[in-house]
Each structure stands twice: as structure tokens, then as C-alpha cells.
Design a protein around this motif. Sequence first.
Motif, PDB file in Angstrom:
ATOM      1  N   SER A 276      -8.263 -76.903 -79.438  1.00 27.86           N
ATOM      2  CA  SER A 276      -7.869 -76.277 -80.699  1.00 27.86           C
ATOM      3  C   SER A 276      -8.475 -77.109 -81.827  1.00 27.86           C
ATOM      4  N   LYS A 277      -8.933 -76.420 -82.864  1.00 25.02           N
ATOM      5  CA  LYS A 277      -9.611 -77.096 -83.970  1.00 25.02           C
ATOM      6  C   LYS A 277      -9.257 -76.411 -85.273  1.00 25.02           C
ATOM      7  N   LEU A 278      -8.964 -77.203 -86.301  1.00 26.11           N
ATOM      8  CA  LEU A 278      -8.667 -76.674 -87.628  1.00 26.11           C
ATOM      9  C   LEU A 278      -9.978 -76.323 -88.307  1.00 26.11           C
ATOM     10  N   VAL A 279     -10.206 -75.037 -88.562  1.00 28.53           N
ATOM     11  CA  VAL A 279     -11.451 -74.602 -89.185  1.00 28.53           C
ATOM     12  C   VAL A 279     -11.281 -74.369 -90.678  1.00 28.53           C
ATOM     13  N   LYS A 280     -10.034 -74.113 -91.134  1.00 31.90           N
ATOM     14  CA  LYS A 280      -9.780 -73.907 -92.557  1.00 31.90           C
ATOM     15  C   LYS A 280      -8.427 -74.519 -92.896  1.00 31.90           C
ATOM     16  N   PRO A 281      -8.386 -75.689 -93.528  1.00 30.15           N
ATOM     17  CA  PRO A 281      -7.104 -76.326 -93.840  1.00 30.15           C
ATOM     18  C   PRO A 281      -6.293 -75.471 -94.827  1.00 30.15           C
ATOM     19  N   SER A 282      -4.991 -75.643 -94.774  1.00 32.79           N
ATOM     20  CA  SER A 282      -4.090 -74.919 -95.679  1.00 32.79           C
ATOM     21  C   SER A 282      -3.910 -75.640 -97.010  1.00 32.79           C
ATOM     22  N   GLY A 283      -4.314 -76.865 -97.077  1.00 34.44           N
ATOM     23  CA  GLY A 283      -4.073 -77.671 -98.266  1.00 34.44           C
ATOM     24  C   GLY A 283      -2.860 -78.547 -98.130  1.00 34.44           C
ATOM     25  N   TRP A 287       1.590 -79.286 -92.754  1.00 30.46           N
ATOM     26  CA  TRP A 287       1.630 -77.962 -92.103  1.00 30.46           C
ATOM     27  C   TRP A 287       0.513 -77.822 -91.086  1.00 30.46           C
ATOM     28  N   ASP A 288      -0.681 -78.319 -91.415  1.00 31.84           N
ATOM     29  CA  ASP A 288      -1.808 -78.255 -90.475  1.00 31.84           C
ATOM     30  C   ASP A 288      -1.491 -79.037 -89.209  1.00 31.84           C
ATOM     31  N   ASP A 289      -0.955 -80.233 -89.339  1.00 28.98           N
ATOM     32  CA  ASP A 289      -0.623 -81.064 -88.173  1.00 28.98           C
ATOM     33  C   ASP A 289       0.466 -80.408 -87.337  1.00 28.98           C
ATOM     34  N   ALA A 290       1.447 -79.762 -88.008  1.00 29.07           N
ATOM     35  CA  ALA A 290       2.545 -79.099 -87.272  1.00 29.07           C
ATOM     36  C   ALA A 290       2.023 -77.947 -86.435  1.00 29.07           C
ATOM     37  N   VAL A 291       1.059 -77.188 -86.979  1.00 28.86           N
ATOM     38  CA  VAL A 291       0.497 -76.052 -86.242  1.00 28.86           C
ATOM     39  C   VAL A 291      -0.312 -76.547 -85.050  1.00 28.86           C
ATOM     40  N   LEU A 292      -1.142 -77.581 -85.247  1.00 30.95           N
ATOM     41  CA  LEU A 292      -1.955 -78.122 -84.140  1.00 30.95           C
ATOM     42  C   LEU A 292      -1.076 -78.678 -83.024  1.00 30.95           C
ATOM     43  N   LYS A 293      -0.010 -79.367 -83.399  1.00 23.74           N
ATOM     44  CA  LYS A 293       0.903 -79.899 -82.383  1.00 23.74           C
ATOM     45  C   LYS A 293       1.599 -78.769 -81.616  1.00 23.74           C
ATOM     46  N   ALA A 294       1.946 -77.723 -82.339  1.00 24.33           N
ATOM     47  CA  ALA A 294       2.613 -76.591 -81.679  1.00 24.33           C
ATOM     48  C   ALA A 294       1.685 -75.914 -80.686  1.00 24.33           C
ATOM     49  N   ILE A 295       0.380 -75.791 -81.023  1.00 27.59           N
ATOM     50  CA  ILE A 295      -0.581 -75.179 -80.106  1.00 27.59           C
ATOM     51  C   ILE A 295      -0.766 -76.050 -78.878  1.00 27.59           C
ATOM     52  N   ASP A 296      -0.868 -77.376 -79.065  1.00 21.85           N
ATOM     53  CA  ASP A 296      -0.992 -78.272 -77.911  1.00 21.85           C
ATOM     54  C   ASP A 296       0.241 -78.165 -77.015  1.00 21.85           C
ATOM     55  N   LYS A 297       1.406 -77.992 -77.640  1.00 21.12           N
ATOM     56  CA  LYS A 297       2.649 -77.893 -76.862  1.00 21.12           C
ATOM     57  C   LYS A 297       2.754 -76.562 -76.121  1.00 21.12           C
ATOM     58  N   THR A 298       2.136 -75.521 -76.657  1.00 16.09           N
ATOM     59  CA  THR A 298       2.193 -74.197 -76.027  1.00 16.09           C
ATOM     60  C   THR A 298       1.440 -74.179 -74.701  1.00 16.09           C
ATOM     61  N   PRO A 310      -9.190 -63.683 -74.089  1.00 16.01           N
ATOM     62  CA  PRO A 310     -10.452 -63.990 -74.775  1.00 16.01           C
ATOM     63  C   PRO A 310     -10.828 -65.473 -74.620  1.00 16.01           C
ATOM     64  N   SER A 311     -12.104 -65.727 -74.590  1.00 16.29           N
ATOM     65  CA  SER A 311     -12.553 -67.120 -74.432  1.00 16.29           C
ATOM     66  C   SER A 311     -12.292 -67.951 -75.681  1.00 16.29           C
ATOM     67  N   SER A 312     -12.351 -67.351 -76.864  1.00 21.75           N
ATOM     68  CA  SER A 312     -12.058 -68.072 -78.108  1.00 21.75           C
ATOM     69  C   SER A 312     -11.561 -67.091 -79.144  1.00 21.75           C
ATOM     70  N   MET A 313     -10.792 -67.631 -80.074  1.00 21.66           N
ATOM     71  CA  MET A 313     -10.277 -66.814 -81.164  1.00 21.66           C
ATOM     72  C   MET A 313      -9.827 -67.729 -82.290  1.00 21.66           C
ATOM     73  N   ILE A 314      -9.737 -67.125 -83.511  1.00 21.36           N
ATOM     74  CA  ILE A 314      -9.275 -67.847 -84.687  1.00 21.36           C
ATOM     75  C   ILE A 314      -8.005 -67.172 -85.175  1.00 21.36           C
ATOM     76  N   ILE A 315      -6.888 -67.935 -85.264  1.00 19.03           N
ATOM     77  CA  ILE A 315      -5.592 -67.412 -85.635  1.00 19.03           C
ATOM     78  C   ILE A 315      -5.152 -68.097 -86.910  1.00 19.03           C
ATOM     79  N   GLY A 316      -4.628 -67.327 -87.884  1.00 19.19           N
ATOM     80  CA  GLY A 316      -4.097 -67.894 -89.113  1.00 19.19           C
ATOM     81  C   GLY A 316      -2.595 -68.015 -89.054  1.00 19.19           C
ATOM     82  N   PHE A 317      -2.085 -69.174 -89.515  1.00 25.08           N
ATOM     83  CA  PHE A 317      -0.656 -69.467 -89.492  1.00 25.08           C
ATOM     84  C   PHE A 317      -0.169 -69.753 -90.914  1.00 25.08           C
ATOM     85  N   LYS A 318       0.961 -68.991 -91.340  1.00 26.55           N
ATOM     86  CA  LYS A 318       1.584 -69.205 -92.641  1.00 26.55           C
ATOM     87  C   LYS A 318       3.065 -69.553 -92.448  1.00 26.55           C
TER      88      LYS A 318
END
Length: 322
Positions: A276-283, A287-298, A310-318
Motif C-alpha cells: 500500500s502506498k500513499l499517492v495523494k496526501p490528505s494534508g 489521518w494518512d498514517d491511520a489509513v495506511l495502518k488500517a490497510i496493513d491490518k486488513t 483486481p491486481s491494483s487499485m486506488i481508493i480514497g478515504f475521508k
Amino acid sequence: MHAAQDTLNLTPPQPPGMVRALGLALLAHALLLVALVINVQWKQTESATVEAELWSSSVQMAAPKAVDVPPPPPVEAPRPTPPPPQPVAKLQPPPPAPDVKDADIALERAKKKREAEKLEQAQQDKADKAKRDKLEKEKALKAQKAEEEAAKKLADDKRAKDKKAAQDKQDAKDAAKEAAKEAAKDDAQKAKAQADAKALAALRADQMKRIAGLAGATGGANASGSALQSSAPSAGYGGKVVAKVKPNIVFPDDFEGNPKAEIEIRLSPDGTIVSSKLVKPSGNKAWDDAVLKAIDKTQTMPRDTDGRVPSSMIIGFKPRDF
């Protein structure tokens, strides 16, 4: 008067015992005179007149000598021829007394000569000593100069040795750097060659798959892909992903704003999250670190409606969407 007085002043003083010497000289002269008279009278058959001349250092008047008158000869007999008169003996004057002033002058000259010789010897000794000292000094200077030159040569040799060692060390470092550069260059070239080979192999494999799948393609009439079927996720697949990741997000509720963090997720064919890689930070980094940790935990993602992942995808989290 003055000339006579100056002459007397310049006359050397009379030596002591002059009167006694003069008396002895007169006595000797008188004895000599008596002996001469006796000798003359003994040799003559007839009396004759004898004259004697005496010389002395002092002028004295002698008493006249008695003369014996011979008797007149007889008339008949002829008068014998008298013998020739004996020469008058002249007495030599006594040797002059030594001049005391000349002796003093001679002594003074001898003394001055000795002093001059002594002074000359002292000067010669001084010159010899100065010459020896000069030779010793020159010898010491030569020895000191030789020591300084030896020390300088030793220091120069040490500096040259140290410089050579430093140069050798620097050369070794430079050689090592060049070798490392060459090795890195070779590695880079090898890596590039391997990457090019892999890319070429992948391209060839893709082309082979494309060629093999043209016969059984399932795309629409306007499809422009090369795969047998479309691999894009369905419209509701994103919601499934967000629903699975949401329980693992740990973040405070009093979050201000609603920034969006876009995450690229790569999956294996069975749905396991590979990366998993952050391609567009939220500012908001939290919040960015929380989302990345949640994906690793999933760890895994659900399958799509067609059962594929799918082999790859980009998902936005708010934050407000959860």
C-alpha cells in the motif's frame, strides 16, 4: 766657565780605589826605574849619563837624578869610543779604566733586548694560541655544520618517506574509489541489462498472451483492450473495500474538516494485500498514517462480483465518510 762645568758634568764618575791604584802604579814604575838603572850601570865599564822618560796617568814632576862625573882620562892614552847609548825604555800607559756609563748602557741594551725578545715571544705565543683557537673554532663549526646537514638530510628523508606513504595511501584510496565506481557501473549495467531482459521477457509474455487470447475475447464491440475479459472492478467494489478497512481505522472523532487520502493498493490473485502506498496526501499526516495502518491490518480484500480481485487499485478515504 759653563763649558768646563758641562764637561765636568758629562765626565763619568771616577771608579772607587783610584788613589790606591795610582799609588801602586807609581811604586811599580819606581821599581822598574831602579832596575833599569842598575842594569845600565852593570853593563858599562865607564859611567855614562842615562836618561829615562816616565809616563803616568797624572802629571808629576820627578826629582833630578844624580849624575856621576867620570875622572878625566890620561893624556897619553886615547879615549875609548863610548858604546852607543841605550834606547830609553818607554813605559806603556796603564789600560784605561772601564767606562761605567758604557757598561750601564750595555746592560740597559741587553735588558731591553731581553724584554723585546720576551715581548716578541709573548706575541708569538699569543699568535700561536689565536691560530690554534681559530683552527679549533673552524673544526667545531665544521662538525656543527656536518651535524646540521645530517639532521636536515634525515628530516628531508623522513618528509619524503611520509609524503610517499601519504601519496601511496591516497593512490590506494583513489584506486579503491575507481574500482568501486567501476564495480557500481558494472552492477548498474548488469542491473539495467537484467531489467531490460525482464521487461523484454514480460513484453514478450504479454504479447504471447494477447495473441493467444484474441480468439476468445469477451469485450464489447468498442473495447480497445487486449485481454480476454475486462479486469476493472465493478461500481460497488470500492464500497466493499472501504467497508472492510473502516473497522480497522483508529482516529479521534473530533477531527476538523474532511480531507481525502488516496491510497494505491496492490493485491495478489487471492486478494492478499501485497503493498500500500500513499499517492495523494490528505494534508493531515495523522489521518494518512491511520489509513495506511488500517490497510496493513486488513491484510486481505474481498472479491468482486465476478469472483476476481483486481491486481491494483486506488481508493480514497475521508474521515466523514466513516
